[in-house]
Design a protein around this motif. Sequence first.
Motif, PDB file in Angstrom:
ATOM      1  N   THR A  48      -2.329   8.134   1.125  1.00  0.00           N
ATOM      2  CA  THR A  48      -3.575   8.166   0.347  1.00  0.00           C
ATOM      3  C   THR A  48      -4.457   9.336   0.783  1.00  0.00           C
ATOM      4  O   THR A  48      -5.048  10.024  -0.055  1.00  0.00           O
ATOM      5  N   SER A  81       0.849  -1.204   0.000  1.00  0.00           N
ATOM      6  CA  SER A  81       0.000   0.000   0.000  1.00  0.00           C
ATOM      7  C   SER A  81       0.878   1.244   0.000  1.00  0.00           C
ATOM      8  O   SER A  81       2.081   1.169   0.221  1.00  0.00           O
ATOM      9  N   ALA A  82       0.228   2.382  -0.147  1.00  0.00           N
ATOM     10  CA  ALA A  82       0.937   3.656  -0.067  1.00  0.00           C
ATOM     11  C   ALA A  82       1.460   3.845   1.360  1.00  0.00           C
ATOM     12  O   ALA A  82       0.881   3.356   2.319  1.00  0.00           O
ATOM     13  N   GLU A 141      -8.649   1.128   1.219  1.00  0.00           N
ATOM     14  CA  GLU A 141      -8.141  -0.050   1.928  1.00  0.00           C
ATOM     15  C   GLU A 141      -8.195  -1.313   1.063  1.00  0.00           C
ATOM     16  O   GLU A 141      -8.210  -2.429   1.579  1.00  0.00           O
ATOM     17  N   GLY A 142      -8.204  -1.111  -0.247  1.00  0.00           N
ATOM     18  CA  GLY A 142      -8.397  -2.241  -1.155  1.00  0.00           C
ATOM     19  C   GLY A 142      -7.177  -3.125  -1.405  1.00  0.00           C
ATOM     20  O   GLY A 142      -7.261  -4.094  -2.168  1.00  0.00           O
ATOM     21  N   SER A 143      -6.051  -2.820  -0.756  1.00  0.00           N
ATOM     22  CA  SER A 143      -4.849  -3.614  -1.038  1.00  0.00           C
ATOM     23  C   SER A 143      -4.958  -5.082  -0.604  1.00  0.00           C
ATOM     24  O   SER A 143      -4.378  -5.959  -1.223  1.00  0.00           O
TER      25      SER A 143
HETATM   26  N1  ASP Z   1      -3.595   3.091   0.122  1.00  0.00           N
HETATM   27  C1  ASP Z   1      -4.982   2.742   0.006  1.00  0.00           C
HETATM   28  C2  ASP Z   1      -5.767   3.330   1.155  1.00  0.00           C
HETATM   29  O1  ASP Z   1      -5.184   3.858   2.089  1.00  0.00           O
HETATM   30  C3  ASP Z   1      -5.197   1.279  -0.123  1.00  0.00           C
HETATM   31  C4  ASP Z   1      -4.826   0.460   1.091  1.00  0.00           C
HETATM   32  O2  ASP Z   1      -4.163   0.952   1.978  1.00  0.00           O
HETATM   33  O3  ASP Z   1      -5.214  -0.702   1.143  1.00  0.00           O
HETATM   34  O4  ASP Z   1      -6.969   3.255   1.131  1.00  0.00           O
END
Ligand code: ASP
Length: 422
Positions: free
Chosen positions: A46, A40-41, A205-207
């Motif tokens: 994000t 993820s970032a 949060e799709g990672s």
């Molecule tokens: N970076 C994205 C978010 O914060 C995806 C993830 O973290 O899963 O939503």
Amino acid sequence: MKARVFKFGGASVRDADGIRNAARIIRDFGNSSNLVVVVSAMGKTTNAMEELLDLAIGNSDYSSKLEALRDYHFSVAEKLFPDISAFEVVRSGLEERFTSLNERLIQAGETDRDFTYDQVVCMGEYLSSFLLYSHLQNIGLSMFLVDAADIIQTNETWREGEVQIEKSSAAAIQFVSPLLQSGIVVTQGFIGGTESGKKTTLGREGSDYTAALFAYFMDAESVTIWKDVPGVLNADPKWMENTVLLPRLSYQDAAELTYYGATVIHPKTIRPLAWKKIPLHVRSFLNPGEPGTVVGPEGEKWDQPAFIRKTNQVLVSLSSRDFSFLEEENITEVLHAFSETGLKMQMLQVSATSISIVTDAEQQKLERAFESLNPRYSLLFNKDLTLITIQNPSKASEDFILGEKPAILVQRTRSTSQLLFR
Ligand code: ASP
Ligand code: MG
């Protein structure tokens, strides 16, 4: 040998130490090949991207915010690559990505907002994956950086790209499988691509979902999500004390937990894994030697109470304007209006003259539902509510929650109690 998938979320790679720690976990607990790493970032990037986008769309000055994000990534890079020549390569890679981000921001006002969102926000994962990849390569692992947008094919539902499983699977087998024979593949979570080459995102949060998809495509042996908690707990430790670890869970139990709002795993993660009976490990990146939780086909039925808290809920109460009793048709009409807007119902209760619905406080969607129902129903809104769901409730567990204050709505089934509070 079957592949494995590791997923590292934003919290695990939020600084240089985090990235080093992730690399150690990959080296010590992964394989030197046949491993897909989904990242993820970094940290809260994000959110920062969303703020940048809002400023850019509103024609406000975003330069200091962009500068802060640049400094953040460059300072992590400086710590990770003290050697000048290694840093030079990474510096120019970061520079390229920030130039691209700035171009996207400059164009932000010109196109559809949700489309622009995906083109801008995806850059967080491009930055983090590049840094993690470069670091892993630098410590001597055989690495490949794969653009998730080339693999995870979606439709053009911006911000909520719907994954085309067949196409994506074919791309993964064609492009990722051969690389796995001789090394580790790093790729971005959360990102997809369309047929016309545009980026999409899979929802916040799709990672986790990306990791599950790669596992599904690669017929993986397992997926491991590395978290800042010891595994799946019976409540969020940020909220409740004395939580206990759930060592084994069935797909069903895990899916229910996420359905009611547990954020430890993204709700879309379970299904692709269940289809192929791929086990999901949730483990701590702080104590990587600990076993954590295994979600799998033969998880024992968890029969102790688990607590899930959802804040920012709204109670909508509807009654018909002509004071008639509510019949099946009314219920159908109301449910239809809600599903049209994409509002997810957390709770539904029907009485002779009113329908009560608990849902997330999503302003725009609520307004749309309100517009279509307002002519025939009077609607009352109760905001800022908290919904607590207890799975496998016991009298003691309910009393424990109700001990604090009275609930304004309660619903019980054999397997769950739901309590709504102001
Ligand atoms: N970076 C994205 C978010 O914060 C995806 C993830 O973290 O899963 O939503
Ligand atoms: Mg995240």
